[in-house]
Design a protein around this motif. Structure first.
Motif: not given
Ligand SMILES: Cc1ncc(C[n+]2csc(CCOP(=O)(O)OP(=O)(O)O)c2C)c(N)n1
Length: 551
Positions: A266-292
Protein backbone atom coordinates in the motif's frame (compact mmCIF):
# COMPACT_ATOMS: atom_id res chain seq x y z
CA UNK A 1 -9.74 59.14 0.16
CA UNK A 2 -6.02 59.86 0.03
CA UNK A 3 -4.38 60.50 -3.35
CA UNK A 4 -1.76 58.03 -4.46
CA UNK A 5 -0.30 56.65 -7.68
CA UNK A 6 -1.26 53.28 -9.18
CA UNK A 7 2.15 51.96 -8.14
CA UNK A 8 1.64 53.11 -4.58
CA UNK A 9 -1.68 51.28 -4.51
CA UNK A 10 0.16 48.06 -5.43
CA UNK A 11 2.91 48.62 -2.87
CA UNK A 12 0.43 49.37 -0.10
CA UNK A 13 -1.46 46.19 -0.95
CA UNK A 14 1.79 44.22 -0.80
CA UNK A 15 2.39 45.64 2.68
CA UNK A 16 -1.17 44.61 3.63
CA UNK A 17 -0.18 41.07 2.67
CA UNK A 18 2.86 41.15 4.91
CA UNK A 19 5.44 41.47 2.13
CA UNK A 20 8.73 42.70 3.61
CA UNK A 21 11.10 42.18 0.66
CA UNK A 22 10.83 42.81 -3.08
CA UNK A 23 13.53 41.56 -5.46
CA UNK A 24 13.84 43.39 -8.74
CA UNK A 25 15.62 45.22 -11.49
CA UNK A 26 14.25 48.65 -12.48
CA UNK A 27 13.65 50.23 -15.89
CA UNK A 28 11.52 52.91 -17.53
CA UNK A 29 8.25 51.00 -17.33
CA UNK A 30 8.64 50.32 -13.61
CA UNK A 31 9.99 53.71 -12.48
CA UNK A 32 6.65 54.45 -10.82
CA UNK A 33 6.73 51.21 -8.88
CA UNK A 34 10.30 51.69 -7.70
CA UNK A 35 9.47 55.24 -6.65
CA UNK A 36 6.66 53.83 -4.52
CA UNK A 37 9.12 51.32 -3.04
CA UNK A 38 11.34 54.29 -2.20
CA UNK A 39 8.46 55.90 -0.31
CA UNK A 40 7.86 52.73 1.73
CA UNK A 41 11.51 51.75 2.10
CA UNK A 42 11.14 51.47 5.88
CA UNK A 43 8.56 48.69 5.39
CA UNK A 44 9.86 46.83 2.34
CA UNK A 45 13.47 45.91 1.66
CA UNK A 46 14.36 46.23 -2.02
CA UNK A 47 17.07 43.92 -3.31
CA UNK A 48 18.42 44.55 -6.81
CA UNK A 49 19.69 41.63 -8.85
CA UNK A 50 22.01 41.84 -11.85
CA UNK A 51 19.73 39.89 -14.17
CA UNK A 52 15.97 39.32 -13.98
CA UNK A 53 16.41 35.56 -13.64
CA UNK A 54 18.13 36.40 -10.35
CA UNK A 55 15.23 38.57 -9.13
CA UNK A 56 12.69 35.86 -9.77
CA UNK A 57 14.82 33.04 -8.35
CA UNK A 58 15.48 35.08 -5.22
CA UNK A 59 11.71 35.52 -4.79
CA UNK A 60 11.39 31.77 -5.39
CA UNK A 61 14.00 31.00 -2.69
CA UNK A 62 12.27 33.36 -0.29
CA UNK A 63 8.97 31.56 -0.90
CA UNK A 64 10.17 27.97 -0.87
CA UNK A 65 12.12 28.41 2.37
CA UNK A 66 9.32 30.19 4.26
CA UNK A 67 6.08 29.10 2.63
CA UNK A 68 5.22 32.82 2.34
CA UNK A 69 4.81 34.47 -1.07
CA UNK A 70 7.99 35.83 -2.67
CA UNK A 71 7.64 38.99 -4.77
CA UNK A 72 9.73 40.41 -7.63
CA UNK A 73 9.35 43.33 -10.03
CA UNK A 74 10.81 43.57 -13.55
CA UNK A 75 10.33 45.43 -16.83
CA UNK A 76 8.08 43.96 -19.53
CA UNK A 77 9.22 41.99 -22.60
CA UNK A 78 12.88 41.00 -22.12
CA UNK A 79 12.71 41.58 -18.35
CA UNK A 80 9.86 39.19 -17.66
CA UNK A 81 11.10 36.72 -20.30
CA UNK A 82 14.46 36.67 -18.50
CA UNK A 83 12.56 35.83 -15.34
CA UNK A 84 10.42 33.16 -16.98
CA UNK A 85 12.62 30.14 -16.12
CA UNK A 86 12.08 30.92 -12.46
CA UNK A 87 8.32 31.25 -13.02
CA UNK A 88 8.44 27.81 -14.62
CA UNK A 89 10.31 26.47 -11.58
CA UNK A 90 7.73 28.02 -9.24
CA UNK A 91 4.95 26.46 -11.32
CA UNK A 92 6.64 23.05 -11.26
CA UNK A 93 7.25 23.14 -7.51
CA UNK A 94 3.94 24.78 -6.50
CA UNK A 95 5.78 27.71 -4.97
CA UNK A 96 3.86 30.97 -4.32
CA UNK A 97 5.66 33.69 -6.26
CA UNK A 98 4.18 36.99 -7.43
CA UNK A 99 5.73 38.92 -10.32
CA UNK A 100 4.87 42.61 -10.67
CA UNK A 101 5.56 43.42 -14.31
CA UNK A 102 5.71 46.72 -16.13
CA UNK A 103 3.89 47.34 -19.38
CA UNK A 104 4.32 49.78 -22.28
CA UNK A 105 2.09 52.93 -22.27
CA UNK A 106 -1.54 51.83 -22.14
CA UNK A 107 -2.59 53.40 -25.46
CA UNK A 108 0.12 51.41 -27.24
CA UNK A 109 -0.69 47.94 -25.86
CA UNK A 110 -1.50 45.57 -28.70
CA UNK A 111 -0.75 48.13 -31.44
CA UNK A 112 2.57 46.62 -32.55
CA UNK A 113 4.22 50.01 -33.02
CA UNK A 114 7.43 48.79 -31.44
CA UNK A 115 7.43 50.58 -28.08
CA UNK A 116 10.47 49.93 -25.90
CA UNK A 117 10.21 46.36 -24.47
CA UNK A 118 7.02 45.58 -26.36
CA UNK A 119 6.32 41.92 -27.03
CA UNK A 120 3.48 40.35 -29.03
CA UNK A 121 1.00 39.56 -26.23
CA UNK A 122 2.60 39.66 -22.80
CA UNK A 123 -0.56 38.87 -20.87
CA UNK A 124 -1.39 35.85 -23.03
CA UNK A 125 2.19 34.58 -22.86
CA UNK A 126 2.25 34.85 -19.09
CA UNK A 127 -1.17 33.23 -18.77
CA UNK A 128 0.24 30.21 -20.57
CA UNK A 129 3.09 29.73 -18.08
CA UNK A 130 1.82 30.83 -14.68
CA UNK A 131 -1.18 29.89 -12.57
CA UNK A 132 -2.87 33.25 -12.94
CA UNK A 133 -2.07 36.55 -14.62
CA UNK A 134 -3.96 39.84 -14.86
CA UNK A 135 -3.49 43.42 -16.03
CA UNK A 136 -4.30 46.25 -13.64
CA UNK A 137 -5.77 48.75 -16.09
CA UNK A 138 -6.66 51.37 -13.47
CA UNK A 139 -4.92 52.09 -10.18
CA UNK A 140 -8.26 52.02 -8.37
CA UNK A 141 -8.47 48.27 -9.13
CA UNK A 142 -4.95 47.57 -7.87
CA UNK A 143 -5.81 46.54 -4.36
CA UNK A 144 -8.56 44.09 -5.39
CA UNK A 145 -6.45 42.54 -8.13
CA UNK A 146 -3.44 42.14 -5.83
CA UNK A 147 -5.73 40.50 -3.25
CA UNK A 148 -6.95 38.06 -5.90
CA UNK A 149 -3.35 37.36 -6.96
CA UNK A 150 -2.37 36.44 -3.40
CA UNK A 151 -5.45 34.28 -3.05
CA UNK A 152 -4.52 32.45 -6.28
CA UNK A 153 -0.88 31.82 -5.37
CA UNK A 154 -1.60 30.26 -1.98
CA UNK A 155 -4.98 28.57 -2.54
CA UNK A 156 -5.43 25.00 -3.74
CA UNK A 157 -2.25 23.95 -5.52
CA UNK A 158 0.00 26.98 -4.87
CA UNK A 159 1.96 28.52 -7.75
CA UNK A 160 3.17 31.69 -9.43
CA UNK A 161 1.07 34.64 -10.61
CA UNK A 162 1.83 37.93 -12.28
CA UNK A 163 0.15 41.32 -12.36
CA UNK A 164 1.11 43.87 -14.98
CA UNK A 165 0.51 47.61 -15.07
CA UNK A 166 1.22 50.10 -17.84
CA UNK A 167 3.86 52.70 -17.03
CA UNK A 168 1.41 55.61 -17.26
CA UNK A 169 -1.07 53.87 -14.95
CA UNK A 170 1.77 53.28 -12.50
CA UNK A 171 2.44 57.04 -12.36
CA UNK A 172 -1.15 58.35 -12.52
CA UNK A 173 -2.63 59.73 -9.31
CA UNK A 174 -5.92 58.28 -8.18
CA UNK A 175 -8.18 58.13 -5.17
CA UNK A 176 -7.57 54.54 -4.22
CA UNK A 177 -9.20 52.39 -1.62
CA UNK A 178 -6.87 49.74 -0.18
CA UNK A 179 -9.01 46.77 0.66
CA UNK A 180 -7.94 44.52 3.45
CA UNK A 181 -5.98 41.41 2.64
CA UNK A 182 -6.95 38.01 3.83
CA UNK A 183 -9.50 36.00 1.96
CA UNK A 184 -9.60 32.67 3.73
CA UNK A 185 -7.52 29.93 2.14
CA UNK A 186 -9.96 27.54 0.49
CA UNK A 187 -9.70 24.01 1.88
CA UNK A 188 -11.90 21.27 0.51
CA UNK A 189 -13.08 18.89 3.24
CA UNK A 190 -12.21 15.22 2.69
CA UNK A 191 -15.23 13.11 1.70
CA UNK A 192 -16.32 10.57 4.33
CA UNK A 193 -16.76 7.81 1.72
CA UNK A 194 -13.18 8.28 0.50
CA UNK A 195 -11.85 8.17 4.04
CA UNK A 196 -13.80 4.95 4.73
CA UNK A 197 -12.49 3.30 1.57
CA UNK A 198 -8.93 4.37 2.36
CA UNK A 199 -9.21 3.18 5.96
CA UNK A 200 -10.27 -0.28 4.72
CA UNK A 201 -7.19 -0.51 2.50
CA UNK A 202 -4.94 0.69 5.30
CA UNK A 203 -6.30 -1.82 7.82
CA UNK A 204 -5.67 -4.66 5.35
CA UNK A 205 -2.13 -3.59 4.47
CA UNK A 206 0.87 -5.43 5.85
CA UNK A 207 3.61 -3.34 4.28
CA UNK A 208 2.45 0.26 3.80
CA UNK A 209 4.72 3.10 2.69
CA UNK A 210 3.97 6.81 2.92
CA UNK A 211 5.34 9.13 0.23
CA UNK A 212 5.29 12.86 0.96
CA UNK A 213 5.79 15.75 -1.46
CA UNK A 214 5.92 19.52 -1.33
CA UNK A 215 2.19 19.62 -0.65
CA UNK A 216 2.81 18.20 2.82
CA UNK A 217 5.55 20.61 3.90
CA UNK A 218 3.16 22.21 6.40
CA UNK A 219 1.81 18.87 7.68
CA UNK A 220 4.72 17.25 9.55
CA UNK A 221 2.80 16.57 12.75
CA UNK A 222 -0.21 15.08 10.97
CA UNK A 223 1.90 12.89 8.68
CA UNK A 224 3.90 11.65 11.66
CA UNK A 225 0.75 10.81 13.60
CA UNK A 226 -0.55 8.69 10.72
CA UNK A 227 2.84 7.02 10.19
CA UNK A 228 3.21 6.16 13.86
CA UNK A 229 -0.20 4.51 14.02
CA UNK A 230 1.07 2.04 11.42
CA UNK A 231 4.82 2.13 11.94
CA UNK A 232 4.91 2.98 8.24
CA UNK A 233 8.09 4.30 6.64
CA UNK A 234 7.83 7.84 5.28
CA UNK A 235 9.93 8.76 2.28
CA UNK A 236 10.33 11.73 -0.05
CA UNK A 237 12.14 12.44 -3.30
CA UNK A 238 13.00 16.17 -3.21
CA UNK A 239 10.24 18.63 -2.33
CA UNK A 240 8.96 16.51 0.54
CA UNK A 241 12.29 16.13 2.26
CA UNK A 242 12.53 17.18 5.91
CA UNK A 243 8.82 16.69 6.65
CA UNK A 244 9.88 13.65 8.67
CA UNK A 245 13.54 13.99 9.70
CA UNK A 246 15.86 11.48 8.03
CA UNK A 247 17.14 10.44 11.45
CA UNK A 248 13.64 9.62 12.76
CA UNK A 249 12.94 5.86 13.01
CA UNK A 250 10.26 6.16 10.33
CA UNK A 251 12.01 8.70 8.06
CA UNK A 252 13.77 7.22 5.04
CA UNK A 253 15.62 8.71 2.12
CA UNK A 254 14.55 7.52 -1.33
CA UNK A 255 17.50 5.16 -1.84
CA UNK A 256 16.66 3.34 1.39
CA UNK A 257 12.92 3.31 0.67
CA UNK A 258 13.58 1.62 -2.68
CA UNK A 259 14.84 -1.41 -0.77
CA UNK A 260 11.33 -1.81 0.69
CA UNK A 261 9.42 -1.01 -2.50
CA UNK A 262 9.05 -4.50 -3.95
CA UNK A 263 7.31 -5.71 -0.79
CA UNK A 264 5.11 -2.65 -0.40
CA UNK A 265 1.40 -3.49 -0.63
CA UNK A 266 0.00 0.00 0.00
CA UNK A 267 1.38 3.38 -1.03
CA UNK A 268 -0.11 6.45 0.65
CA UNK A 269 0.88 9.57 -1.30
CA UNK A 270 0.43 12.86 0.55
CA UNK A 271 0.88 16.08 -1.43
CA UNK A 272 3.08 14.20 -3.90
CA UNK A 273 2.91 13.43 -7.63
CA UNK A 274 4.50 10.03 -6.90
CA UNK A 275 7.20 10.79 -9.46
CA UNK A 276 9.62 8.65 -7.48
CA UNK A 277 7.53 5.47 -7.64
CA UNK A 278 6.12 5.77 -11.16
CA UNK A 279 8.68 7.77 -13.15
CA UNK A 280 11.97 7.01 -11.36
CA UNK A 281 11.67 3.60 -9.78
CA UNK A 282 9.61 2.42 -12.75
CA UNK A 283 11.05 3.13 -16.18
CA UNK A 284 11.02 6.87 -16.55
CA UNK A 285 9.54 7.07 -20.05
CA UNK A 286 6.88 4.41 -19.56
CA UNK A 287 3.52 6.17 -19.29
CA UNK A 288 1.18 4.36 -16.92
CA UNK A 289 -1.87 6.34 -15.89
CA UNK A 290 -3.55 3.80 -13.61
CA UNK A 291 -1.07 1.44 -11.96
CA UNK A 292 -2.44 -1.95 -10.95
CA UNK A 293 -2.23 -3.24 -7.38
CA UNK A 294 -0.10 -4.33 -5.66
CA UNK A 295 0.60 -1.91 -4.28
CA UNK A 296 -2.76 -0.25 -3.79
CA UNK A 297 -2.49 3.51 -3.99
CA UNK A 298 -4.18 6.08 -1.76
CA UNK A 299 -3.57 9.69 -2.65
CA UNK A 300 -4.27 12.81 -0.60
CA UNK A 301 -4.00 15.88 -2.79
CA UNK A 302 -5.65 19.27 -2.81
CA UNK A 303 -5.70 19.31 -6.62
CA UNK A 304 -8.53 17.13 -7.98
CA UNK A 305 -6.80 16.93 -11.39
CA UNK A 306 -4.05 14.85 -9.78
CA UNK A 307 -6.53 12.01 -9.36
CA UNK A 308 -6.81 11.68 -13.14
CA UNK A 309 -3.13 12.26 -13.94
CA UNK A 310 -2.12 9.22 -11.90
CA UNK A 311 -5.23 7.35 -10.82
CA UNK A 312 -5.16 6.03 -7.27
CA UNK A 313 -7.40 3.24 -5.96
CA UNK A 314 -8.71 5.78 -3.46
CA UNK A 315 -8.31 9.52 -3.98
CA UNK A 316 -8.86 12.00 -1.16
CA UNK A 317 -9.13 15.58 -2.37
CA UNK A 318 -8.02 17.61 0.64
CA UNK A 319 -5.25 19.60 2.19
CA UNK A 320 -2.55 17.28 3.57
CA UNK A 321 -3.34 18.29 7.16
CA UNK A 322 -7.05 17.52 6.80
CA UNK A 323 -6.53 14.32 4.78
CA UNK A 324 -3.89 12.84 7.08
CA UNK A 325 -5.89 13.78 10.17
CA UNK A 326 -9.10 12.25 8.83
CA UNK A 327 -7.28 9.02 7.97
CA UNK A 328 -5.59 8.86 11.37
CA UNK A 329 -8.91 9.50 13.14
CA UNK A 330 -10.57 6.77 11.08
CA UNK A 331 -8.03 4.07 11.90
CA UNK A 332 -6.80 5.12 15.32
CA UNK A 333 -8.83 2.65 17.39
CA UNK A 334 -8.35 -0.23 14.94
CA UNK A 335 -4.85 0.16 13.53
CA UNK A 336 -2.30 -2.42 14.48
CA UNK A 337 1.36 -1.61 14.46
CA UNK A 338 3.15 -3.78 12.00
CA UNK A 339 5.50 -6.18 13.77
CA UNK A 340 9.17 -5.64 13.08
CA UNK A 341 8.47 -2.64 10.88
CA UNK A 342 11.00 -0.38 12.57
CA UNK A 343 13.69 -3.02 12.29
CA UNK A 344 13.03 -3.51 8.57
CA UNK A 345 13.31 0.24 8.10
CA UNK A 346 16.55 0.48 10.07
CA UNK A 347 18.04 -2.45 8.13
CA UNK A 348 17.10 -0.92 4.77
CA UNK A 349 18.59 2.41 5.79
CA UNK A 350 21.86 0.79 6.85
CA UNK A 351 22.11 -1.35 3.75
CA UNK A 352 21.35 1.51 1.32
CA UNK A 353 23.83 3.75 3.10
CA UNK A 354 26.54 1.08 2.85
CA UNK A 355 25.87 0.68 -0.87
CA UNK A 356 25.92 4.32 -1.87
CA UNK A 357 28.82 5.04 0.42
CA UNK A 358 30.78 2.35 -1.38
CA UNK A 359 29.69 3.37 -4.88
CA UNK A 360 29.07 7.12 -5.09
CA UNK A 361 32.36 8.75 -4.27
CA UNK A 362 33.69 11.31 -3.75
CA UNK A 363 30.20 12.87 -3.59
CA UNK A 364 29.08 11.03 -0.42
CA UNK A 365 32.28 11.91 1.44
CA UNK A 366 31.80 15.61 0.60
CA UNK A 367 28.11 15.55 1.57
CA UNK A 368 28.99 13.91 4.90
CA UNK A 369 31.39 16.74 5.68
CA UNK A 370 28.84 19.40 4.73
CA UNK A 371 26.12 17.78 6.85
CA UNK A 372 28.51 17.51 9.74
CA UNK A 373 29.30 21.22 9.70
CA UNK A 374 25.89 22.67 8.82
CA UNK A 375 23.48 23.23 11.75
CA UNK A 376 20.33 21.11 11.92
CA UNK A 377 18.05 23.99 10.91
CA UNK A 378 20.27 25.24 8.07
CA UNK A 379 19.21 25.34 4.42
CA UNK A 380 20.76 23.25 1.66
CA UNK A 381 20.13 24.53 -1.87
CA UNK A 382 20.79 21.79 -4.42
CA UNK A 383 21.74 22.10 -8.10
CA UNK A 384 21.67 19.98 -11.23
CA UNK A 385 25.10 18.52 -10.59
CA UNK A 386 26.81 15.38 -9.33
CA UNK A 387 26.62 16.69 -5.78
CA UNK A 388 23.04 17.87 -6.16
CA UNK A 389 21.75 14.57 -7.58
CA UNK A 390 23.58 12.61 -4.88
CA UNK A 391 22.11 14.91 -2.23
CA UNK A 392 18.58 13.73 -3.17
CA UNK A 393 19.32 10.69 -1.00
CA UNK A 394 22.75 11.06 0.64
CA UNK A 395 22.27 14.44 2.37
CA UNK A 396 20.11 13.92 5.48
CA UNK A 397 17.44 16.58 5.98
CA UNK A 398 15.97 17.26 9.40
CA UNK A 399 13.40 20.04 9.13
CA UNK A 400 10.63 21.05 6.71
CA UNK A 401 11.55 23.54 3.95
CA UNK A 402 15.31 23.24 4.59
CA UNK A 403 16.02 21.28 1.38
CA UNK A 404 15.46 23.80 -1.41
CA UNK A 405 15.05 22.30 -4.87
CA UNK A 406 14.15 23.08 -8.46
CA UNK A 407 12.01 19.92 -8.59
CA UNK A 408 11.08 18.52 -11.97
CA UNK A 409 11.73 21.74 -13.96
CA UNK A 410 15.40 20.89 -13.33
CA UNK A 411 16.67 24.34 -14.18
CA UNK A 412 20.43 24.35 -14.24
CA UNK A 413 21.71 27.50 -12.57
CA UNK A 414 18.77 28.11 -10.27
CA UNK A 415 20.75 27.28 -7.13
CA UNK A 416 23.03 30.18 -6.24
CA UNK A 417 20.42 32.78 -7.18
CA UNK A 418 17.75 30.95 -5.18
CA UNK A 419 20.07 30.61 -2.17
CA UNK A 420 20.37 34.41 -1.99
CA UNK A 421 16.60 34.69 -1.64
CA UNK A 422 16.63 31.96 1.02
CA UNK A 423 19.19 33.96 2.99
CA UNK A 424 17.29 37.25 2.57
CA UNK A 425 14.25 35.54 4.09
CA UNK A 426 16.19 33.73 6.84
CA UNK A 427 19.07 36.01 7.86
CA UNK A 428 19.66 34.16 11.13
CA UNK A 429 20.01 30.68 9.67
CA UNK A 430 22.92 29.22 7.72
CA UNK A 431 22.48 28.67 3.97
CA UNK A 432 24.74 26.61 1.73
CA UNK A 433 24.49 26.56 -2.05
CA UNK A 434 26.05 23.45 -3.57
CA UNK A 435 26.69 23.77 -7.29
CA UNK A 436 28.77 22.56 -10.20
CA UNK A 437 30.90 24.95 -12.24
CA UNK A 438 28.42 24.82 -15.13
CA UNK A 439 25.39 25.72 -13.02
CA UNK A 440 27.16 28.41 -11.02
CA UNK A 441 28.05 30.33 -14.19
CA UNK A 442 24.32 30.91 -14.86
CA UNK A 443 24.12 33.30 -11.93
CA UNK A 444 27.74 34.25 -11.34
CA UNK A 445 26.95 37.97 -11.59
CA UNK A 446 24.76 37.75 -8.49
CA UNK A 447 27.93 37.64 -6.37
CA UNK A 448 27.63 41.42 -6.64
CA UNK A 449 24.14 41.26 -5.11
CA UNK A 450 25.37 38.97 -2.33
CA UNK A 451 28.12 41.41 -1.37
CA UNK A 452 26.05 44.57 -1.71
CA UNK A 453 23.23 43.17 0.43
CA UNK A 454 25.49 41.06 2.68
CA UNK A 455 23.58 37.89 1.92
CA UNK A 456 25.88 35.51 3.76
CA UNK A 457 25.38 32.40 1.67
CA UNK A 458 28.30 29.99 1.55
CA UNK A 459 28.64 28.73 -2.01
CA UNK A 460 30.46 25.51 -2.77
CA UNK A 461 31.47 25.31 -6.43
CA UNK A 462 32.47 21.77 -7.39
CA UNK A 463 34.67 22.45 -10.39
CA UNK A 464 35.14 19.50 -12.72
CA UNK A 465 35.73 21.62 -15.81
CA UNK A 466 32.57 20.71 -17.62
CA UNK A 467 28.89 19.93 -17.75
CA UNK A 468 29.88 16.73 -15.98
CA UNK A 469 26.56 14.98 -16.20
CA UNK A 470 26.30 15.54 -19.94
CA UNK A 471 29.92 14.59 -20.45
CA UNK A 472 29.35 11.29 -18.64
CA UNK A 473 26.22 10.50 -20.65
CA UNK A 474 28.07 11.24 -23.89
CA UNK A 475 30.99 9.05 -22.84
CA UNK A 476 28.87 6.10 -21.76
CA UNK A 477 25.82 6.26 -24.05
CA UNK A 478 27.30 7.85 -27.17
CA UNK A 479 30.59 5.97 -27.37
CA UNK A 480 32.70 8.89 -26.19
CA UNK A 481 31.37 11.42 -28.70
CA UNK A 482 31.83 14.28 -26.24
CA UNK A 483 30.48 17.55 -27.65
CA UNK A 484 29.47 20.80 -25.97
CA UNK A 485 30.21 19.59 -22.46
CA UNK A 486 33.89 20.39 -21.92
CA UNK A 487 34.16 23.85 -20.34
CA UNK A 488 36.81 26.46 -19.85
CA UNK A 489 36.22 27.76 -16.34
CA UNK A 490 37.51 30.90 -14.65
CA UNK A 491 39.59 30.91 -11.49
CA UNK A 492 36.52 30.95 -9.24
CA UNK A 493 38.36 32.04 -6.11
CA UNK A 494 39.97 35.00 -7.87
CA UNK A 495 36.61 35.86 -9.42
CA UNK A 496 34.81 35.76 -6.05
CA UNK A 497 37.51 37.91 -4.47
CA UNK A 498 37.13 40.45 -7.25
CA UNK A 499 33.48 40.83 -6.18
CA UNK A 500 34.60 41.37 -2.57
CA UNK A 501 33.81 37.89 -1.30
CA UNK A 502 35.99 35.69 0.86
CA UNK A 503 37.14 32.70 -1.20
CA UNK A 504 39.25 29.60 -0.91
CA UNK A 505 40.13 26.56 -2.99
CA UNK A 506 40.25 23.05 -1.51
CA UNK A 507 40.87 19.64 -3.01
CA UNK A 508 39.53 17.11 -0.50
CA UNK A 509 36.66 16.49 1.93
CA UNK A 510 39.15 16.79 4.82
CA UNK A 511 40.06 20.30 3.72
CA UNK A 512 36.46 21.31 3.05
CA UNK A 513 35.23 20.80 6.65
CA UNK A 514 37.37 23.49 8.34
CA UNK A 515 37.03 25.83 5.35
CA UNK A 516 33.22 25.62 5.52
CA UNK A 517 33.27 26.13 9.29
CA UNK A 518 35.37 29.27 8.92
CA UNK A 519 33.20 30.62 6.12
CA UNK A 520 30.03 30.18 8.19
CA UNK A 521 31.58 31.98 11.15
CA UNK A 522 32.35 35.15 9.18
CA UNK A 523 28.63 35.67 8.44
CA UNK A 524 29.59 37.19 5.07
CA UNK A 525 29.07 35.83 1.56
CA UNK A 526 31.81 33.33 0.79
CA UNK A 527 32.79 30.92 -1.95
CA UNK A 528 34.75 27.70 -1.68
CA UNK A 529 35.93 26.12 -4.90
CA UNK A 530 36.45 22.39 -4.78
CA UNK A 531 38.78 21.25 -7.55
CA UNK A 532 37.92 17.87 -8.95
CA UNK A 533 39.56 15.87 -11.65
CA UNK A 534 37.50 15.67 -14.82
CA UNK A 535 35.24 12.66 -14.79
CA UNK A 536 36.31 11.59 -11.31
CA UNK A 537 32.82 11.47 -9.77
CA UNK A 538 30.99 8.16 -9.72
CA UNK A 539 27.49 8.25 -11.13
CA UNK A 540 24.71 8.98 -8.60
CA UNK A 541 21.98 7.71 -10.97
CA UNK A 542 21.64 4.02 -10.02
CA UNK A 543 20.21 5.17 -6.69
CA UNK A 544 17.71 7.54 -8.33
CA UNK A 545 16.62 5.62 -11.42
CA UNK A 546 17.40 1.98 -10.76
CA UNK A 547 15.34 0.89 -13.77
CA UNK A 548 17.01 3.40 -16.07
CA UNK A 549 15.37 5.67 -18.62
CA UNK A 550 13.23 4.12 -21.33
CA UNK A 551 9.96 2.30 -21.71
C1 LIG B 1 18.41 25.29 -18.07
C2 LIG B 1 19.09 23.97 -18.27
N1 LIG B 1 19.90 23.79 -19.34
C3 LIG B 1 20.50 22.59 -19.55
C4 LIG B 1 20.32 21.56 -18.68
C5 LIG B 1 20.97 20.20 -18.94
N2 LIG B 1 21.95 19.83 -17.92
C6 LIG B 1 21.65 19.04 -16.86
S1 LIG B 1 22.95 18.73 -15.87
C7 LIG B 1 23.97 19.64 -16.85
C8 LIG B 1 25.43 19.76 -16.51
C9 LIG B 1 25.71 20.37 -15.18
O1 LIG B 1 27.05 20.73 -15.10
P1 LIG B 1 27.66 21.32 -13.76
O2 LIG B 1 26.80 22.38 -13.22
O3 LIG B 1 29.06 21.70 -13.99
O4 LIG B 1 27.57 20.08 -12.76
P2 LIG B 1 28.28 18.65 -12.90
O5 LIG B 1 27.32 17.71 -13.60
O6 LIG B 1 29.55 18.84 -13.65
O7 LIG B 1 28.51 18.23 -11.47
C10 LIG B 1 23.28 20.18 -17.94
C11 LIG B 1 23.90 21.02 -18.99
C12 LIG B 1 19.47 21.80 -17.57
N3 LIG B 1 19.21 20.88 -16.66
N4 LIG B 1 18.89 23.01 -17.40
Amino acid sequence: MPKMTGSEAIVRSLIEHGVDTVFGLPGAQTYGFFDALYKYRDKIRMITSRHEQGSAYMAFGYAQSTGRPGVFCVVPGPGILNASAALNTAWGTNTPVLGVVGQIPSDFIGKGRGQLHEMPDQLKTLRSIVKWSERIGDGREASDIVNTAFDKIVSGRPGPATVEMAMDVMMREIDAPISKAGKARRRPKPKAADIDAAAKLILKAKRPMIMVGGGAQHASAEVLRLAELLDAPVTAFRRGRGIIPDDHDLGMNSAAAYELWNDTDLLIGIGSRLELQYMRWAKSAAYVQAPKAPPHIIRIDIDPKEMTRLKPHVGIVADSIDGATALADAIESRAKRIPNARKRIADAKASARAEYEAQVQPEVAYLDVIRDVMPRDSFFVEELSQMGFTSYYAYPVYQPRTYVTTGFPGTLGFGFQTALGVKAANPDRAVVSVTGDGGFMFGVQEMATAVQENLAVVTLVFNNGGFGNVRRDQSTQFKGRVIGSELHTPDFTALAKSFGMAAKRVTSPEELGPALQRALKTDKPALIEISLERGSEATPWPFIMPAGFGR
